[in-house]
Design an enzyme around this catalytic site. Sequence first.
Site, PDB file in Angstrom:
ATOM      1  N   GLY A 237       0.848  -1.170   0.000  1.00 49.21           N
ATOM      2  CA  GLY A 237       0.000   0.000   0.000  1.00 49.21           C
ATOM      3  C   GLY A 237       0.888   1.225   0.000  1.00 49.21           C
TER       4      GLY A 237
ATOM      5  N   GLN B 269       2.975  10.065   1.178  1.00 47.90           N
ATOM      6  CA  GLN B 269       4.296   9.415   1.098  1.00 47.90           C
ATOM      7  C   GLN B 269       5.062   9.799  -0.155  1.00 47.90           C
ATOM      8  OE1 GLN B 269       2.598   5.274   2.127  1.00 47.90           O
ATOM      9  NE2 GLN B 269       4.693   5.200   2.833  1.00 47.90           N
TER      10      GLN B 269
ATOM     11  N   CYS C  41       6.811  -0.237   6.498  1.00 46.09           N
ATOM     12  CA  CYS C  41       6.335   0.943   5.777  1.00 46.09           C
ATOM     13  C   CYS C  41       7.419   1.412   4.821  1.00 46.09           C
ATOM     14  CB  CYS C  41       5.998   2.052   6.773  1.00 46.09           C
ATOM     15  SG  CYS C  41       5.367   3.543   5.998  1.00 46.09           S
ATOM     16  N   LEU C  42       7.011   1.802   3.617  1.00 44.37           N
ATOM     17  CA  LEU C  42       7.987   2.260   2.620  1.00 44.37           C
ATOM     18  C   LEU C  42       8.657   3.562   3.047  1.00 44.37           C
ATOM     19  CD1 LEU C  42       6.038   1.438  -0.661  1.00 44.37           C
ATOM     20  CD2 LEU C  42       7.825   0.097   0.469  1.00 44.37           C
TER      21      LEU C  42
ATOM     22  N   HIS D 109      -3.531   1.143   8.145  1.00 41.17           N
ATOM     23  CA  HIS D 109      -2.176   1.702   7.997  1.00 41.17           C
ATOM     24  C   HIS D 109      -2.201   2.884   7.019  1.00 41.17           C
ATOM     25  CE1 HIS D 109       2.360   1.073   7.592  1.00 41.17           C
ATOM     26  NE2 HIS D 109       2.098   1.901   6.597  1.00 41.17           N
ATOM     27  N   GLU D 110      -2.893   2.712   5.889  1.00 41.29           N
ATOM     28  CA  GLU D 110      -2.928   3.793   4.881  1.00 41.29           C
ATOM     29  C   GLU D 110      -3.768   4.967   5.377  1.00 41.29           C
ATOM     30  OE1 GLU D 110      -0.721   3.564   2.695  1.00 41.29           O
ATOM     31  OE2 GLU D 110      -0.366   1.436   3.081  1.00 41.29           O
TER      32      GLU D 110
ATOM     33  N   HIS E   7      -1.707   7.140   7.397  1.00 40.17           N
ATOM     34  CA  HIS E   7      -0.868   8.041   6.599  1.00 40.17           C
ATOM     35  C   HIS E   7      -1.629   9.319   6.223  1.00 40.17           C
ATOM     36  CE1 HIS E   7       2.891   5.984   6.007  1.00 40.17           C
ATOM     37  NE2 HIS E   7       2.333   4.889   5.547  1.00 40.17           N
TER      38      HIS E   7
HETATM   39 NI    NI Z   1       3.276   3.051   5.290  1.00 39.01          NI
END
Ligand code: NI
Length: 176
Positions: free
Chosen positions: A49, A54, A103-104, A145-146, A149
């Site tokens: 995701g 991000q 997480c990226l 999680h998203e 963000h």
């Molecule tokens: Ni993330």
Amino acid sequence: MALLKIAKLGNPLLRERAREVRPGELAEASTQRLIDDLIETMRDANGVGIAAPQVHVGLRIAVAELRGDNPRYPEAPKVPLIVFVNPEVHVSGDAQEEGWEGCLSVDNLRGLVPRFSHLRMRYLDREGNERELEAEGFFARIIQHELDHLNGRLFIDRADTTSLAHEREWQRLLQR
Ligand code: NI
């Protein structure tokens, strides 16, 4: 399509609340291109995701997908590609479960995070259609999680800090 640069932990943009996509704005070429680029960037980085903040865009847009061959999440169930805009999430019941997240925007780190097990989400798809879905387990986890963000929160805010592990150590933990 293009690969976008991913904002990393410490970037103030990751801590801001993203704003709603306005009516009409979703159909604009720049927004549609952003969605294409989010998908490509997520796939390139083996993410499950990614949210617009991000990639330095403060809009309430996120994408998620889990294909069977993702090396970062070998054990997880598949999730078909979904684009969600202006999501509204309501948890169903009090049940929570702990699960591993990464997480990226947070390189090399995994942690155990409690999340609600079941939820319903209302959102717009990329064509602007109102949609609703129910999610549970890992899919519900990705959505939470998203959504975090979009609200300026990261999984490390919610993780059991004693569980935090470098990816390399985490792989070893899983093999025990
Ligand atoms: Ni993330």
